[in-house]
Design an enzyme around this catalytic site. Sequence first.
Site, PDB file in Angstrom:
ATOM      1  N   ASP A  94       1.004  -1.410  -0.128  1.00 56.15           N
ATOM      2  CA  ASP A  94       0.245   0.479   0.371  1.00 56.15           C
ATOM      3  C   ASP A  94       0.695   0.983   0.160  1.00 56.15           C
ATOM      4  O   ASP A  94       1.057   1.934   1.008  1.00 56.15           O
ATOM      5  CB  ASP A  94      -0.945   0.123   1.144  1.00 56.15           C
ATOM      6  CG  ASP A  94      -2.127   0.726   0.917  1.00 56.15           C
ATOM      7  OD1 ASP A  94      -2.386   1.911   0.092  1.00 56.15           O
ATOM      8  OD2 ASP A  94      -2.568   1.232   1.993  1.00 56.15           O
ATOM      9  N   CYS A  97       0.246   4.373   2.204  1.00 58.76           N
ATOM     10  CA  CYS A  97      -0.826   4.553   2.888  1.00 58.76           C
ATOM     11  C   CYS A  97      -0.437   5.675   3.753  1.00 58.76           C
ATOM     12  O   CYS A  97       1.111   6.042   4.208  1.00 58.76           O
ATOM     13  CB  CYS A  97      -0.808   2.873   3.722  1.00 58.76           C
ATOM     14  SG  CYS A  97      -1.751   2.809   4.468  1.00 58.76           S
ATOM     15  N   HIS A 404       4.358   4.858  13.155  1.00 54.65           N
ATOM     16  CA  HIS A 404       2.938   4.999  12.373  1.00 54.65           C
ATOM     17  C   HIS A 404       1.597   4.811  13.170  1.00 54.65           C
ATOM     18  O   HIS A 404       0.644   5.016  12.465  1.00 54.65           O
ATOM     19  CB  HIS A 404       3.579   4.837  11.105  1.00 54.65           C
ATOM     20  CG  HIS A 404       2.829   3.483  10.450  1.00 54.65           C
ATOM     21  ND1 HIS A 404       3.055   2.402  11.990  1.00 54.65           N
ATOM     22  CD2 HIS A 404       2.107   2.794  10.222  1.00 54.65           C
ATOM     23  CE1 HIS A 404       2.639   0.890  11.835  1.00 54.65           C
ATOM     24  NE2 HIS A 404       2.090   0.744  10.870  1.00 54.65           N
ATOM     25  N   GLY A 405       2.009   4.112  13.614  1.00 51.58           N
ATOM     26  CA  GLY A 405       0.611   3.442  14.436  1.00 51.58           C
ATOM     27  C   GLY A 405       0.706   2.766  16.659  1.00 51.58           C
ATOM     28  O   GLY A 405       2.132   3.181  16.545  1.00 51.58           O
ATOM     29  N   GLY A 407       0.384  -0.640  16.042  1.00 51.73           N
ATOM     30  CA  GLY A 407       1.248  -2.315  15.697  1.00 51.73           C
ATOM     31  C   GLY A 407      -0.142  -2.943  16.490  1.00 51.73           C
ATOM     32  O   GLY A 407       0.077  -2.428  17.505  1.00 51.73           O
TER      33      GLY A 407
END
Lengths: 481, 143
Positions: A94, A97, A404-405, A407
């Site tokens: 992606d 993304c 990024h997040g 996880g």
Amino acid sequence: MAITLKKLDPYRWLIPKTGSMRVPGLIFSNDELIKDVQEDQSLTQVANVATLPGIVGYSLAMPDIHRGYGFPIGGVAAFDLDEGIISPGGVGYDINCGCRLLTTRLRADEIRPMIKDLVSALFKNIPCGAGSTSNIHLSKKEEEQVAVQGAVWAVKKGFGSTEDLERIEDYGTMEGADPSLLSERAIKRGKDQLGTLGSGNHFLEIQVIDHIYDQETARTFNLSEGRITVFLHTGSRGFGHQICDDFLKQMSMSISDGKEQFVLPDRQLACAYLKSDQGRHYLAAMACAANYAWANRQVLMHWTEETFLKTLLISPKDLGMNLLYDVCHNIAKKEVHNVEGSKATLCVHRKGATRSLPPGHPLLSPIYRDSGQPVLIPGDMGTYSYVLAGAEGAMSQSFGSTCHGAGRVLSRTKALKKAKGRAINRELEDKGIYVLSRGKRTLKEEIPEAYKDISQIVDVVHKSGLANKVARLKSLGVIKG
Amino acid sequence: MMSNKPDFNIIDHTADLGIKVRGADLKDLFEKAARSMIYIMIRGNPVGKTRRLKLSVTGEDLAGLMVRWLGEVLYLFEGENEVLTKVRVESISSTHLDSTLETVPYKPELHEILCEIKAVTYHQSEVKKKTTTGRPVSFLIYR
């Protein structure tokens, strides 16, 4: 391969250089998070990336690291332009993304009584779910324009305004895109998917700002407690997946045919030298997907604003919906970094990692020159998301990168087992979060327990100096594919 | 689209999905692998105009051939909006296979997508002969 981990300080672990590793590995984590990392194969993947030609400094991993395919998710690796490689697996399927955060003038107490109407309207107006298509049908020529112009194309077509472009990484257009390198398959898969959210962990979320950590930066970012924000997470859809697939096949075939001499510990690390035709062609095709993703998020933002206006029956001025920022977290980019005291242009792969530029960085638009780049970190549905600001430590330690997040910590199979017999949407509603999802299994696969503790991850990057906490956002309503 | 569950096992993976399939021989293995992937992805009635097509795939070795084969079957759905209903591998070597497939058009009102698979990856891809009668394969599918 047994991986040795050496704790350097409370937030950094070293994988010493052994065997065919060209550089050591460095993982940003804490005592709690590192336990999960040691249980999957992601540390081996960090070590595998360290074997790739031309890697500079360290094979890095952010605190949300988890096992990926080839590269770990949460991995960052920078490569020398002359000696180094580019790997589609180091970017991900992606391509671009990413996340986009919209601020509003709305207050949570005004929205709570309307949340079900708003979520239902968004669910109707934002195409989501596996295989979803939108009412935008691109001709080949239009799709090539999207691939070259990115968010600029969407603005020209009336989706949002030129002011939005100042608030997108790379101003919403990656240079060097060449649509003549795209396969017919990529073109076909992209023609009906612009303006779609997708499925899996992609979402659109209505949130309330529930805590401010840094008042001054929050003012610059137009964030204040109790205000409503909207968080978007999606990418380049089937268009990007096909481009990744096409180039992985090409590179894999070149390696097996002996045209390229690489010794790879994992076939998914298939790559090409940056200075080779194949490497340059991948970068130019990848830029097409990056641009498609920025156009996609620009279109979705416009439809989100329209939906809010129609549902709440208020004026654009009263809604005050503005883009805070748009960041990508699956990308490879040529950037200038300090290497042993000298400036060098490197190709930085971020696979599940966000750019984090500090105040004063020349790539920042003037709006954020003094504050640093807004860094958007989504959590899971049941907890929080965070806004941070880029910090100098990212430039000195992680090639301008941060997490990024949350996880994943549970596989989708384990998440489904854990959610068996539970009404997840009702559990979330009891917490004040109204969720609509297209896929029957999506909610169960995406239960909050499937993810790491986002607060700990953000704490690690804050304390490591990779990015500074600015605000915390709590979910009120979610649509998922 | 496969209404009866093919014989496969899910391999646990934090972010993605892997499957392990066993076949009596290579033809059987590759057919079962395709059926298993479709079974994971989609359910519904095989209604609609049946399309019959020949599909030939080449890979660098058996594991590469499996990745390409499943990638082609996936593309039929993702790119052509066609759902696989029957699969027959006519001939196979370590680098090439010829097959005959039957598909029906994807219709959202008839078919339920259970799981979106974005790509078939080389990660942990393996085809090996385990016993004299069975060939297991494990490979990973990215979601």
